[in-house]
Design a protein around this motif. Structure first.
Motif, mmCIF file in Angstrom:
data_model
loop_
_atom_site.group_PDB
_atom_site.id
_atom_site.type_symbol
_atom_site.label_atom_id
_atom_site.label_comp_id
_atom_site.label_asym_id
_atom_site.label_seq_id
_atom_site.Cartn_x
_atom_site.Cartn_y
_atom_site.Cartn_z
ATOM 1 N N LEU A 344 0.805 -1.217 0.000
ATOM 2 C CA LEU A 344 0.000 0.000 0.000
ATOM 3 C C LEU A 344 0.840 1.269 0.000
ATOM 4 C CD1 LEU A 344 -2.844 -1.029 2.483
ATOM 5 C CD2 LEU A 344 -2.966 -0.915 -0.004
ATOM 6 N N ASP A 345 2.015 1.224 0.620
ATOM 7 C CA ASP A 345 2.851 2.421 0.717
ATOM 8 C C ASP A 345 3.791 2.584 -0.475
ATOM 9 O OD1 ASP A 345 1.720 3.189 3.112
ATOM 10 O OD2 ASP A 345 3.154 2.073 4.320
ATOM 11 N N PHE A 346 3.686 1.675 -1.460
ATOM 12 C CA PHE A 346 4.449 1.812 -2.700
ATOM 13 C C PHE A 346 3.559 2.486 -3.747
ATOM 14 C CE2 PHE A 346 8.074 -1.538 -2.688
ATOM 15 C CZ PHE A 346 8.494 -1.092 -1.455
ATOM 16 N N SER A 347 4.183 3.104 -4.725
ATOM 17 C CA SER A 347 3.428 3.735 -5.804
ATOM 18 C C SER A 347 2.817 2.683 -6.728
ATOM 19 C CB SER A 347 4.339 4.646 -6.624
ATOM 20 O OG SER A 347 5.291 3.854 -7.345
ATOM 21 N N VAL A 348 1.901 3.120 -7.560
ATOM 22 C CA VAL A 348 1.311 2.240 -8.570
ATOM 23 C C VAL A 348 2.412 1.657 -9.447
ATOM 24 C CG1 VAL A 348 -0.147 2.200 -10.630
ATOM 25 C CG2 VAL A 348 -0.918 3.408 -8.582
ATOM 26 N N GLU A 349 3.326 2.489 -9.892
ATOM 27 C CA GLU A 349 4.408 2.039 -10.772
ATOM 28 C C GLU A 349 5.271 0.981 -10.099
ATOM 29 O OE1 GLU A 349 8.362 4.173 -12.453
ATOM 30 O OE2 GLU A 349 6.479 4.856 -13.353
ATOM 31 N N HIS A 350 5.661 1.215 -8.860
ATOM 32 C CA HIS A 350 6.532 0.262 -8.177
ATOM 33 C C HIS A 350 5.811 -1.049 -7.876
ATOM 34 C CE1 HIS A 350 9.407 3.671 -6.693
ATOM 35 N NE2 HIS A 350 9.572 3.351 -7.960
ATOM 36 N N ASN A 351 4.498 -1.001 -7.631
ATOM 37 C CA ASN A 351 3.746 -2.236 -7.440
ATOM 38 C C ASN A 351 3.672 -3.038 -8.725
ATOM 39 O OD1 ASN A 351 2.166 -2.918 -4.768
ATOM 40 N ND2 ASN A 351 2.273 -0.684 -4.863
ATOM 41 N N ILE A 352 3.443 -2.365 -9.845
ATOM 42 C CA ILE A 352 3.322 -3.068 -11.122
ATOM 43 C C ILE A 352 4.638 -3.720 -11.523
ATOM 44 C CG2 ILE A 352 3.002 -2.699 -13.607
ATOM 45 C CD1 ILE A 352 0.802 -0.700 -12.928
ATOM 46 N N SER A 353 5.746 -3.061 -11.239
ATOM 47 C CA SER A 353 7.047 -3.586 -11.676
ATOM 48 C C SER A 353 7.666 -4.568 -10.685
ATOM 49 C CB SER A 353 8.025 -2.422 -11.892
ATOM 50 O OG SER A 353 8.278 -1.739 -10.668
ATOM 51 N N LEU A 354 7.042 -4.734 -9.518
ATOM 52 C CA LEU A 354 7.676 -5.453 -8.412
ATOM 53 C C LEU A 354 8.009 -6.896 -8.733
ATOM 54 C CD1 LEU A 354 8.557 -4.969 -5.488
ATOM 55 C CD2 LEU A 354 6.302 -5.742 -4.750
ATOM 56 N N ALA A 355 7.133 -7.595 -9.474
ATOM 57 C CA ALA A 355 7.337 -9.029 -9.718
ATOM 58 C C ALA A 355 8.408 -9.304 -10.764
ATOM 59 C CB ALA A 355 6.026 -9.686 -10.144
ATOM 60 N N GLY A 356 8.796 -8.292 -11.532
ATOM 61 C CA GLY A 356 9.758 -8.543 -12.609
ATOM 62 C C GLY A 356 10.897 -7.555 -12.648
ATOM 63 N N LEU A 357 11.468 -7.254 -11.496
ATOM 64 C CA LEU A 357 12.523 -6.239 -11.443
ATOM 65 C C LEU A 357 13.733 -6.602 -12.299
ATOM 66 C CD1 LEU A 357 12.467 -5.207 -7.665
ATOM 67 C CD2 LEU A 357 11.583 -3.935 -9.620
ATOM 68 N N SER A 358 13.986 -7.898 -12.431
ATOM 69 C CA SER A 358 15.152 -8.312 -13.214
ATOM 70 C C SER A 358 15.040 -7.884 -14.672
ATOM 71 C CB SER A 358 15.326 -9.834 -13.140
ATOM 72 O OG SER A 358 14.184 -10.497 -13.655
ATOM 73 N N LEU A 382 -5.343 -2.085 -18.661
ATOM 74 C CA LEU A 382 -6.328 -2.474 -17.655
ATOM 75 C C LEU A 382 -7.241 -1.317 -17.265
ATOM 76 C CD1 LEU A 382 -4.204 -4.797 -17.494
ATOM 77 C CD2 LEU A 382 -4.758 -4.962 -15.068
ATOM 78 N N ARG A 383 -7.015 -0.155 -17.894
ATOM 79 C CA ARG A 383 -7.845 1.033 -17.613
ATOM 80 C C ARG A 383 -7.872 1.331 -16.107
ATOM 81 N NH1 ARG A 383 -10.066 -1.784 -21.765
ATOM 82 N NH2 ARG A 383 -11.346 -3.091 -20.410
ATOM 83 N N ILE A 384 -6.677 1.426 -15.532
ATOM 84 C CA ILE A 384 -6.536 1.724 -14.101
ATOM 85 C C ILE A 384 -6.733 3.219 -13.885
ATOM 86 C CG2 ILE A 384 -4.957 1.677 -12.136
ATOM 87 C CD1 ILE A 384 -3.528 -0.699 -13.519
ATOM 88 N N LYS A 385 -7.627 3.571 -12.982
ATOM 89 C CA LYS A 385 -7.889 4.980 -12.682
ATOM 90 C C LYS A 385 -6.953 5.446 -11.587
ATOM 91 C CE LYS A 385 -12.783 4.880 -14.004
ATOM 92 N NZ LYS A 385 -14.176 5.084 -13.552
ATOM 93 N N THR A 386 -5.971 6.251 -11.968
ATOM 94 C CA THR A 386 -5.016 6.801 -11.014
ATOM 95 C C THR A 386 -4.584 8.172 -11.507
ATOM 96 O OG1 THR A 386 -2.856 6.479 -9.963
ATOM 97 C CG2 THR A 386 -3.108 5.617 -12.192
ATOM 98 N N HIS A 387 -4.303 9.090 -10.564
ATOM 99 C CA HIS A 387 -3.878 10.435 -10.946
ATOM 100 C C HIS A 387 -2.557 10.383 -11.694
ATOM 101 C CE1 HIS A 387 -7.149 12.344 -8.884
ATOM 102 N NE2 HIS A 387 -6.843 11.788 -7.723
ATOM 103 N N SER A 388 -1.660 9.497 -11.253
ATOM 104 C CA SER A 388 -0.370 9.353 -11.920
ATOM 105 C C SER A 388 0.239 8.019 -11.505
ATOM 106 C CB SER A 388 0.574 10.500 -11.540
ATOM 107 O OG SER A 388 1.186 10.260 -10.284
ATOM 108 N N SER A 394 -2.362 2.841 -1.824
ATOM 109 C CA SER A 394 -3.391 3.085 -0.805
ATOM 110 C C SER A 394 -4.361 4.182 -1.221
ATOM 111 C CB SER A 394 -2.743 3.466 0.528
ATOM 112 O OG SER A 394 -1.940 4.637 0.379
ATOM 113 N N GLY A 395 -3.977 5.012 -2.192
ATOM 114 C CA GLY A 395 -4.825 6.101 -2.638
ATOM 115 C C GLY A 395 -5.837 5.710 -3.689
ATOM 116 N N LEU A 396 -5.812 4.441 -4.135
ATOM 117 C CA LEU A 396 -6.748 3.978 -5.161
ATOM 118 C C LEU A 396 -7.943 3.279 -4.527
ATOM 119 C CD1 LEU A 396 -4.428 2.453 -7.930
ATOM 120 C CD2 LEU A 396 -5.001 4.841 -7.482
ATOM 121 N N SER A 397 -9.027 3.213 -5.278
ATOM 122 C CA SER A 397 -10.192 2.452 -4.835
ATOM 123 C C SER A 397 -9.853 0.963 -4.841
ATOM 124 C CB SER A 397 -11.374 2.706 -5.765
ATOM 125 O OG SER A 397 -11.129 2.151 -7.051
#
Length: 521
Positions: A344-358, A382-388, A394-397
């Protein structure tokens, strides 16, 4: 039911330039169950935080029993008679039920805790709501449904006049949900005002007297449940009619991509076996405790005591850790998105990239450009609604959080996706988006395992559904081949021979195991 117990008038709440609530009005009467309805992001959670003193009101009036209140903190709200029971119960597992009911306000006799009085009074409150366990029972030995009863007992012990039930049935079995309905009705007869928050329309129509609908932080409708229909509530929630929640599944299953044989665990499941095909949705249905999720964890190498045979794309898989399954092209979206699926305390970008950092590595450094490109591609797909992309998860629905968790795995280009309760705790609009995404996955050739306790999901989406009961695979049905009653009968064991217990079970069941066994027997 004419006495107004709680009144909210013109409630506003802002976070910076963003309005979370804009002029919300609400009335709750004594002895009434009021359904608070709305999509994720509509303002329901913010409203609960205001009522429970977690955050202050910017504008508007909260009146309780005819007295205007400004809650400086949670203690002030509780003292006024408002208490919330949340989906995720936070309790002290090594303490007794009585200790959890009176935590922070122990009954005292002089300088000492009056254990006898506290246990006696706690037991009286438990009996008042029909609980079948003792006040001296340790919380760690209770089922999730029983823990909710402890939360309600805590509310009644504080003489709460308003009880907020926030998605209380999300992880309960059908039998536990029916028992919970009885508790809600009992609260009503005792004159308690209940605010019931749920995304399940059958629950709204089963227990609520009236409804209030929020959309984009504003009250857009209210009325008697007896005068409303599901379609009317959906239209109020979404601002549009959602005529077809379930999409058309156009894919036809192709070649076998995974074969599972003799998948067993000493206590949780026994002899699970199936084939999964390209472009197929394979459903797994069963009551809580049936072993569905535990079997999926074993496939992902997260259940080390399990053993079995796995063949993925013609290659034998020895999944002793998650990396083995991921390397074979398997992705797993867990049931608890906030605790297991995302950070929750990570950004959308960091959550999306987390599983494939290599994938983004350049020597010892990560390529920000590659990471951002993947994130933007997944947000659009995926049409994710996020400001950025930098917005905290944690800021997303709830629905958009779930999309982010799914995006994390789709970014690895898997061939097999396991979705465990993918629509748990999200609203009808977000559910529709997740269902459409599943349809797109299989049309693109992915194979999907859909684990769900919501029967309509597996009946509408799955090409085939495997039914589990008490750790055993008891039936398999093709889509549309049998009525819902037959699937429920197989899952519950009603009218059928009892399922065999898992192989070599341990001889020390706790209270939770006994309750689950009775529900499934």
């Amino acid at each position: 039911m004419t006495d107004v117990l709680l009144s909210l008038q013109g409630i506003h709440k802002r976070y910076g330039a963003t309005y979370a609530l804009r002029g919300v009005d609400l009335e709750l009467r004594a002895g009434e169950v009021l359904a608070l309805v709305g999509e994720n992001g509509a303002g329901k959670s913010t409203l609960v935080k205001l009522l429970t003193g977690v955050v202050p009101v910017d504008e508007g009036t909260i009146t309780l029993n005819g007295v205007a209140h400004t809650f400086a903190n949670a203690q002030a709200s509780q003292a006024a008679g408002i208490l919330a029971v949340h989906q995720e119960t936070v309790m002290f597992e090594e303490l007794s039920v009585a200790e959890n009911i009176y935590v922070g306000r122990h009954l005292m006799r002089g300088p000492f805790i009056d254990w006898s009085a506290m246990n006696t009074q706690a037991q009286a409150v438990l009996e008042q709501i029909g609980a079948r366990f003792n006040a001296i029972t340790l919380v760690k030995d209770l089922s999730l449904a029983e823990r909710h009863l402890v939360e309600i007992a805590r509310a009644l012990s504080q003489k709460a006049s308003v009880v907020i039930l926030d998605e209380p049935t999300a992880a309960l079995s059908q039998a536990e949900i029916r028992d919970f309905y009885g508790i809600v009705r009992k609260l009503r007869t005792q004159g308690v005002g209940v605010i019931f928050i749920t995304h399940k329309f059958d629950e709204i129509f089963a227990v609520a007297d009236r409804y209030v609908v929020l959309r984009d932080g504003t009250t857009v409708g209210s009325g008697a449940i007896a005068d409303a229909s599901e379609q009317e509530l959906i239209k109020l929630m979404a601002g549009r009619a959602i005529d077809q929640i379930y999409p058309q599944i156009n894919s036809q299953p192709g070649e076998v991509v995974m074969t599972v044989q003799a998948l067993s665990h000493p206590t949780e499941f026994h002899n699970i076996g199936f084939e999964l095909r390209r472009g197929e949705i394979l459903g797994f249905y069963g009551l809580v405790g049936s072993g569905r999720s535990e079997a999926m964890l074993a496939i992902m190498g997260l259940n080390p005591a399990a053993h079995g045979s796995f063949v993925v794309n013609g290659q034998k898989l020895n999944a002793r850790r998650p990396g083995d399954a991921i390397a074979a092209g398997i992705a797993y979206v867990p049931e608890e998105r906030q605790r297991q699926g995302g950070i929750l305390d990570f950004s959308v970008e960091h959550n999306i990239s987390l599983a494939g950092l290599s994938r983004f590595a350049r020597g010892i450094w990560l390529s920000k450009l590659r990471e951002s490109a993947l994130c933007q591609r997944m947000i659009e797909r995926l049409r994710i609604k996020t400001h950025s992309p930098d917005t905290l998860l944690s800021g997303l629905s709830g629905g958009n959080q779930q999309k982010v968790v799914i995006a994390k795995w789709l970014g690895l280009d898997p061939r097999i996706v396991i979705l465990d309760e993918p629509t748990k705790g999200i609203d009808v609009g977000a559910k529709q988006a997740v269902y459409q995404l599943i349809a797109e996955m299989v049309e693109q050739g992915l194979a999907v395992i859909l684990v769900s306790s919501e029967l309509p999901e597996v009946m509408h989406l799955a090409h085939r559904t495997i039914v589990m009961r008490r750790g055993v695979q008891v039936a398999e049905f093709a889509r549309g081949s049998v009525p819902a009653e037959q699937i429920v009968s197989a899952a519950s064991g009603l009218g059928t021979a009892p399922a065999a217990p898992p192989h070599n079970p341990t001889p020390a069941p706790n209270v939770r195991a006994v309750v689950l066994e009775k529900l499934a027997a």
